[in-house]
Design a protein around this motif. Structure first.
Motif, short mmCIF file in Angstrom:
data_model
loop_
_atom_site.label_atom_id
_atom_site.label_comp_id
_atom_site.label_asym_id
_atom_site.label_seq_id
_atom_site.Cartn_x
_atom_site.Cartn_y
_atom_site.Cartn_z
N LEU A 65 -16.37 11.00 10.64
CA LEU A 65 -17.23 12.00 9.40
C LEU A 65 -17.11 13.18 9.79
O LEU A 65 -17.18 13.78 11.01
CB LEU A 65 -18.55 11.65 9.33
CG LEU A 65 -18.93 10.33 8.74
CD1 LEU A 65 -20.46 9.92 8.85
CD2 LEU A 65 -18.67 10.02 7.27
N SER A 137 -18.87 15.21 5.77
CA SER A 137 -19.54 14.92 6.80
C SER A 137 -20.93 14.25 6.63
O SER A 137 -21.77 14.07 7.39
CB SER A 137 -19.96 16.07 7.61
OG SER A 137 -20.61 17.14 6.70
N ASP A 138 -21.37 14.06 5.14
CA ASP A 138 -22.73 13.78 4.91
C ASP A 138 -22.76 12.35 3.99
O ASP A 138 -23.73 12.06 3.25
CB ASP A 138 -23.29 15.01 4.01
CG ASP A 138 -22.47 15.05 2.91
OD1 ASP A 138 -21.64 14.47 2.49
OD2 ASP A 138 -22.95 15.73 1.82
N PRO A 140 -22.14 8.00 4.37
CA PRO A 140 -22.89 6.77 5.35
C PRO A 140 -21.26 6.55 6.04
O PRO A 140 -20.03 6.45 5.64
CB PRO A 140 -22.93 5.76 4.49
CG PRO A 140 -23.61 6.33 3.14
CD PRO A 140 -22.64 7.73 3.02
N SER A 141 -21.41 6.19 7.51
CA SER A 141 -20.12 5.88 8.13
C SER A 141 -20.09 4.24 7.75
O SER A 141 -20.91 3.82 6.87
CB SER A 141 -20.70 5.95 9.70
OG SER A 141 -21.69 5.30 10.02
N SER A 171 -22.21 9.98 13.12
CA SER A 171 -23.57 9.60 12.49
C SER A 171 -23.39 9.87 10.87
O SER A 171 -23.04 10.88 10.48
CB SER A 171 -24.12 11.07 12.89
OG SER A 171 -24.21 11.29 14.05
N GLY A 173 -24.46 9.68 6.92
CA GLY A 173 -25.33 10.58 6.00
C GLY A 173 -25.72 9.66 5.08
O GLY A 173 -25.93 8.35 5.35
N ASP A 174 -26.12 10.30 3.96
CA ASP A 174 -26.78 9.71 2.82
C ASP A 174 -25.77 9.03 1.90
O ASP A 174 -25.13 9.60 1.26
CB ASP A 174 -27.71 10.55 2.14
CG ASP A 174 -29.04 9.84 1.46
OD1 ASP A 174 -28.98 8.85 0.85
OD2 ASP A 174 -30.06 10.57 1.43
N ASN A 177 -25.05 11.17 -1.12
CA ASN A 177 -24.17 12.03 -1.10
C ASN A 177 -22.81 11.65 -1.68
O ASN A 177 -22.07 12.28 -2.16
CB ASN A 177 -24.04 12.75 0.17
CG ASN A 177 -25.10 13.37 0.66
OD1 ASN A 177 -25.94 14.12 -0.42
ND2 ASN A 177 -25.54 13.49 1.90
#
Ligand SMILES: [Cu+2]
Length: 264
Positions: A65, A137-138, A140-141, A171, A173-174, A177
């Motif tokens: 991410l 970057s924000d 989900p993985s 890590s 994110g949401d 997003n």
């Protein structure tokens, strides 16, 4: 005016067997991925899935991410460039109903910059052009599918789409997003509006990650009621053909079929 457009097409779209396909991100089952566009009927949407090709095989694109990656191609029939998007879904395998979101848009100059027609024909050539994009970057993985789409500037009105396996690490994110990203644009197939030839397509909502290479050829935009030339750009001479807008209220669904036989 229609005559002028036809002349451009005939002169610049000679190469027919060296369409572009995605090199990076790595596609599914590269040995069985052919280089043709999506079928105009929409039957192999998404990703050219259908008889003999599915969401199997290929090297997983493991991306952290927030990392920077490259969109690159094999082939030489760049059709004077056009506009591309990098898209993804968390579905694997994706279906016709999957939610595809845009993580990067390239308006004009994709998959080639400064190229009027095609490169010297070589279906196995690594294209000299590549396009950086950033993985959000924000979001989900996890596992999913990444792809590219392309609306070519010159030649038959087509949509290209190749896809490959994706794993996003880091890590997470949401999901909200991801949901906020623009929806993938689908045109030129399955009764969707047909992009005008000779100009670069400008996405109505390209998202926040955009490479804008428009200006030389003029632009077109599309809405529910069809596509229109217009906006900025143009003015650099005789390259841009006159308007070939879809009729008001119509989507020119038959237009794709008209041109298909010649090049594909
Ligand atoms: Cu092609």
């Amino acid at each position: 005016m229609f005559f002028a457009k036809t002349t451009i097409s005939a002169a610049l779209v000679a190469a027919v067997n060296a369409h572009m396909k995605m090199a990076t991100p790595a596609p599914f089952d590269p040995e069985h991925l052919n280089n043709s566009p999506l079928d105009a009927s929409g039957s192999d949407f998404p990703c050219k899935f259908g008889v003999g090709y599915s969401a199997t095989g290929g090297t997983t694109n493991t991306y952290e991410l927030g990392s920077s990656q490259q969109l690159s191609f094999i082939g030489s029939a760049v059709h004077g460039g056009g506009s591309c998007q990098v898209v993804m879904t968390y579905d694997n395998p994706p279906t016709k109903d999957s939610k595809w979101k845009v993580i990067h848009s390239i308006e004009g100059g994709c998959p080639a910059k400064g190229t009027e027609g095609n490169l010297a024909e070589n279906p196995d050539a690594k294209s000299p052009f590549s396009y950086p994009f950033k993985v959000p970057s924000d979001i989900p993985s996890g596992k999913g599918v990444i792809g590219f789409t392309w609306f070519n500037r010159i030649g038959n009105r087509e949509m290209y789409m190749n896809c490959g396996p994706l794993e996003l690490t880091g890590s997470g994110g949401d999901k909200a997003n991801f949901d906020k990203l623009p929806d993938m644009v689908v045109l030129n197939i399955a009764g969707k509006p047909t992009t005008p030839e000779g100009v670069d397509y400008k996405f109505a909502n390209p998202g926040s990650s955009v490479e804008d290479n428009t200006g030389k050829y003029g632009v077109a935009t599309c809405g529910k009621d069809g596509c229109q030339n217009g906006g900025t750009g143009g003015g650099s001479g005789g390259s841009a053909p006159p308007s070939s807008s879809a009729p008001a209220g119509g989507n020119g669904g038959g237009g794709g079929a008209r041109a298909r036989a010649a090049v594909d």
